[in-house]
Design an enzyme around this catalytic site. Structure first.
Site, mmCIF file in Angstrom:
data_model
loop_
_atom_site.group_PDB
_atom_site.id
_atom_site.type_symbol
_atom_site.label_atom_id
_atom_site.label_comp_id
_atom_site.label_asym_id
_atom_site.label_seq_id
_atom_site.Cartn_x
_atom_site.Cartn_y
_atom_site.Cartn_z
ATOM 1 N N SER A 51 2.601 13.380 -4.607
ATOM 2 C CA SER A 51 1.623 13.092 -3.723
ATOM 3 C C SER A 51 2.167 13.485 -2.046
ATOM 4 O O SER A 51 1.374 14.115 -1.660
ATOM 5 C CB SER A 51 1.469 11.510 -3.643
ATOM 6 O OG SER A 51 0.896 10.953 -2.551
ATOM 7 N N LYS B 231 0.524 17.418 -0.159
ATOM 8 C CA LYS B 231 0.034 17.413 1.244
ATOM 9 C C LYS B 231 0.593 18.369 2.035
ATOM 10 O O LYS B 231 0.254 19.028 2.904
ATOM 11 C CB LYS B 231 -0.344 16.016 1.751
ATOM 12 C CG LYS B 231 -1.333 15.124 0.919
ATOM 13 C CD LYS B 231 -1.619 14.062 1.554
ATOM 14 C CE LYS B 231 -0.400 12.682 1.659
ATOM 15 N NZ LYS B 231 -0.164 12.209 0.115
#
Length: 438
Positions: free
Chosen positions: A184, A188
């Protein structure tokens, strides 16, 4: 490839290795809806219980990164960034990004908002009147190229697979999976097209990772995965048994940053951490050979005003006041009720419940109880006593900035419970517990 979510979930359940193609299909399915919520939840639970291998974790990270837009840069210097796993009084990004820009690096920082008891860099920055961190990709590029740094929010086109899986993890009891936390965070960050990344993995009462063992496991996972994905990455495990700076709350933390930038004072934990993280980044990106000397260049950028100049330019480019650096004390909102919180007994501050202290600010309106809550940027805590400080009749635990007297009294009681006072000396933990380089 044509995938089968059920087969992928079954293989993960049975600890049968998954290929990069299978994980790429699953990430694409998360982004476009081919994978159902039930299937996403089953995948997350299998990952939590069985874990991912190193190659699977790298493949999932890259697949989630590639589920949306991935930036590419054509700059005269490296594109580098820093990420913190979250804590209290942690305004390092606001200090570090302009300091890095002042020494020739480029910092395309895609940041986040407050999560739970921790503050968010975007919320802090947006406490500056008129400033808006939601900009287009073209505008983001312009600011990075012209100023050297830009701190902005992610668009919906950045790692959409992660956005979907993150929401599923939140409601399926799988938030704690280190493999999924790693994918996660990095999906990004790597979508920003970075040449190098440094991770500030917090450890202690005010962090999500409370123990040194858990923080080390996450740091190792992040460093090995990011380097496996092709981005030069290091991590510092840093202490969060007390705030990074003596203020908690959006405006109050911005004020700490501005005091450092405009007074040229590069001392204190906030500047120490910015210097160490910046030094690591400069070495990782090939701009320096020695982390200690590189840290010194970050401190000098704070001392000589060049970091302040970059910060002011970034603020103006994001819609804030053009004279913010010169008149920041007049530009920031203030809370109407300010009270000092005295200890229940005199002594020495021996421990803090950082999570409880962060929640004090949240409950005063300085953070969000639900995703749609509006933040009051002016509320929070300042002048927070450090571990080992004497407190007593003339030395408060902290100063509360509140929207009402009732809020201030609530904060006072909660703070007195969250900060322990004893008679004897207190052991002060080191700011940096460990450094993990590739």
């Amino acid at each position: 490839m044509k995938g089968d979510a059920r087969l992928i979930i079954a293989k993960l359940r049975d600890k049968t290795p998954l290929s990069a193609d299978e994980l790429r299909w699953f990430a694409t399915g998360l982004a476009n809806g081919d994978v159902s919520d039930a299937q996403a939840g089953a995948f997350a639970m299998a990952a939590l219980l069985n874990g991912l291998t190193d190659p699977e974790r790298v493949a999932l990270t890259l697949a989630m990164r590639d589920s949306g837009d991935v930036l590419n840069w054509d700059l005269p210097g490296p594109a580098i960034d820093k990420h913190s796993t979250g804590g209290i009084g942690d305004a390092v990004s606001l200090l570090l990004a302009p300091a890095l820009a002042a020494v020739g690096a480029y910092v395309p920082m895609v940041s986040g908002r407050g999560l739970g008891h921790t503050g968010g860099t975007l919320d802090k920055l947006e406490s500056i009147p008129g400033l808006d961190t939601e900009v287009s990709e073209d505008r983001f590029r312009q600011i990075v190229e012209h100023v050297g740094c830009a701190i902005v929010s992610a668009t919906g086109a950045i790692a959409p697979a992660d956005k979907r899986l993150y929401a599923i993890r939140d409601v399926s009891g799988t938030v704690e999976s280190i493999d999924l936390i790693t994918a996660s965070i990095l999906s990004k960050k790597l979508a920003a097209g970075l040449d190098a990344l440094v991770l500030d993995v917090k450890c202690g009462s005010g962090a999500f990772m409370k123990t040194a063992q858990d923080a080390r496991a996450l740091a190792d996972s992040l460093v090995s995965t990011a380097n496996g994905a092709g981005c030069r990455t290091a991590a510092l495990i840093t202490d969060m048994n007390q705030p990074c700076c003596p203020s908690l709350g959006n405006v109050l933390e911005v004020m700490e940053v501005m005091e450092a930038l405009t007074e040229g004072d590069a001392s204190g934990a906030l500047c120490d951490l910015a210097a160490d993280l910046g030094g690591a980044l400069l070495v990782l990106s090939g701009q320096a050979d020695d982390t200690g000397l590189a840290a010194g260049t970050i401190r000098e950028a704070i001392r000589d005003g060049s970091a302040a100049e970059r910060f002011g330019r970034m603020v103006a480019e994001l819609g804030g006041p053009a004279d913010f650096v010169e008149r920041w004390e007049d530009r920031l909102p203030a809370a109407p009720v300010v009270i000092d919180v005295m200890p229940l007994r005199p002594g020495v501050v021996s421990s803090m419940d950082g999570t409880a202290m962060g929640n004090v600010v949240v409950h005063m309106g300085g953070g969000r109880m639900t995703s749609g809550d509006e933040i009051n940027p002016a509320v929070g805590l300042s002048n927070v006593a450090a571990l080992g400080d004497d407190v007593g009749p003339d030395q408060p635990l902290a100063r509360v900035h509140a929207a009402s007297l009732a809020d201030a009294e609530m904060a006072q009681q909660a703070l007195q419970a969250a900060m322990s006072v004893s008679d004897g000396p207190t052991e002060i933990p080191p700011l940096i517990h460990d450094r993990i380089f590739p």
